[in-house]
Design a protein around this motif. Sequence first.
Motif, short mmCIF file in Angstrom:
data_model
loop_
_atom_site.label_atom_id
_atom_site.label_comp_id
_atom_site.label_asym_id
_atom_site.label_seq_id
_atom_site.Cartn_x
_atom_site.Cartn_y
_atom_site.Cartn_z
N PRO A 84 22.07 46.09 23.58
CA PRO A 84 22.39 46.10 25.02
C PRO A 84 21.67 44.96 25.75
O PRO A 84 20.55 45.13 26.24
CB PRO A 84 21.90 47.47 25.48
CG PRO A 84 20.89 47.88 24.47
CD PRO A 84 21.30 47.28 23.18
N GLN A 85 22.34 43.83 25.84
CA GLN A 85 21.73 42.64 26.42
C GLN A 85 22.57 42.01 27.52
O GLN A 85 22.16 40.99 28.09
CB GLN A 85 21.52 41.57 25.32
CG GLN A 85 20.56 41.97 24.24
CD GLN A 85 19.12 41.90 24.69
OE1 GLN A 85 18.80 41.36 25.74
NE2 GLN A 85 18.21 42.44 23.89
N PRO A 100 25.10 51.49 24.22
CA PRO A 100 25.44 50.51 25.26
C PRO A 100 25.07 51.00 26.64
O PRO A 100 25.08 52.20 26.92
CB PRO A 100 26.95 50.34 25.11
CG PRO A 100 27.41 51.63 24.52
CD PRO A 100 26.30 52.09 23.63
N GLU A 124 27.76 45.24 22.99
CA GLU A 124 26.40 45.76 22.98
C GLU A 124 26.15 46.68 21.78
O GLU A 124 25.03 46.73 21.28
CB GLU A 124 26.11 46.50 24.28
CG GLU A 124 26.03 45.58 25.48
CD GLU A 124 25.31 46.18 26.66
OE1 GLU A 124 24.82 45.41 27.49
OE2 GLU A 124 25.22 47.43 26.74
#
Length: 463
Positions: free
Chosen positions: A177-178, A202, A172
Amino acid sequence: MPNALAYFMIMLWPVVTVMLFRKLPADRALIWSMIGAYLVLPPAPAGFDYPLVPPLTKDTLPPLVAFVAIVTMTSPKRPFLPESPIGRVLLAIFMLSPFPTVLTNTEPLSFGRTYILGLQLKDAVSLMVQQFLLILPFLMARQLLVSAESQRALLVALVAAASVYTLPMLVELRMSPQLNTWIYGWFQHDFSQMMRGGGYRPIVFLYHALWLAFFMVMAAVSATALLKTERRNALRAVWLAAMIWLVIILVLTKSYAPILYALVLLPLVLFLGTRLQIAAAACIALFAVSYPMLKGVDMIPAQTVLAAAERVDATRARSLEFRFDNEELLLDRLEQKPLFGWGTWGRNHVHNEEGRMITIADGRWIITMGVYGWVGFLAEFWLITLPIFMIWRESLRKDDPVPPYAGPLALLLAVNLFDMIPNATLTPLTWLVAGALWGFAEERQARARRQAVAAAPVWRSVM
């Protein structure tokens, strides 16, 4: 919205918990079931919502499953409830505080076009069940994590889990941040808050980047404690490497407050003895639990704090000022119902003439106080604070020194309390550490009583 995998993971966790309790000692199984759920499961709103009970999410389902596993699969030697009268009183108030809150908030509220129904008896039932689920990690830890070996196992688990968790954090940090979006189908917070310093913070599967950064503080302090207490050179090298790596990752999270916590805590753990560590923890905890009272009598130098924050980062200073302003508005509203608060459904917030909510509650203390009033706040915060003072009293006994792991755990709990002033970082791990310290202190007190009885002279009547 959460996808099918999010709900599947929550449904799978009871199976994982049962396997842990079959394969590991009960204290280790409890530790890993709580830490694993906290880090791996999707955050709310993923969960199962049934009538009259709070949603079963990553915060409430794992403790319930662990509790059932302890009752059905183990034979704990200690009682489930605290032994001390003050502990039972605080627990009773914590559990029952929703009832007077509901009874004093049955009237509906109207703010412009916004209409909020009054609370009903079913709300009291649901909120009391929620309080029970929230306190379960505390009660289970108090029952099982009572030895120095259990305290060390908790520190080791925090370091091991955080070290593995740095891998998705690095993803991330590089890719944004996915992970929660990719795996569970939605992003759990405001994405703009994950951007800082030309990069990303993150969050992985937690509720906010600050929560993850604070978890890294817990792990870095744990690694430092293990490094200080380890006698085998090979393991000392492992803990040193872990400490350095976790501190590096913590710095990369770009969360200023957790970095500051680490700058304070790591030297305290490295250079102070256990007794002084616990004394420092007691001072921090006393300030944290006294903060609302100090703020109420204008003894918090807000302008001085804002000026210091301005010198570090103007953006963070504005964020802190926003929190202070919201606290003032929420405290003014609390004055109308100080004892038992306003209850849920946004009743504790300030609304404008159009009915729009204009306040945001960030700190756990103002959230709890707004919902349950001073009674609920004191019960919750003193259940977390009191174990630190129980351990501090035990540390004063020169004939039976406390183990070196108690000091770092007390410091972590105290700083977590301090962090609940600006943030809502009350997690199952907070309750786990509080319960472990409480149970350890009670076990030492019980042992001291048994030794006193054994050493007492036996008088025999002479016929």
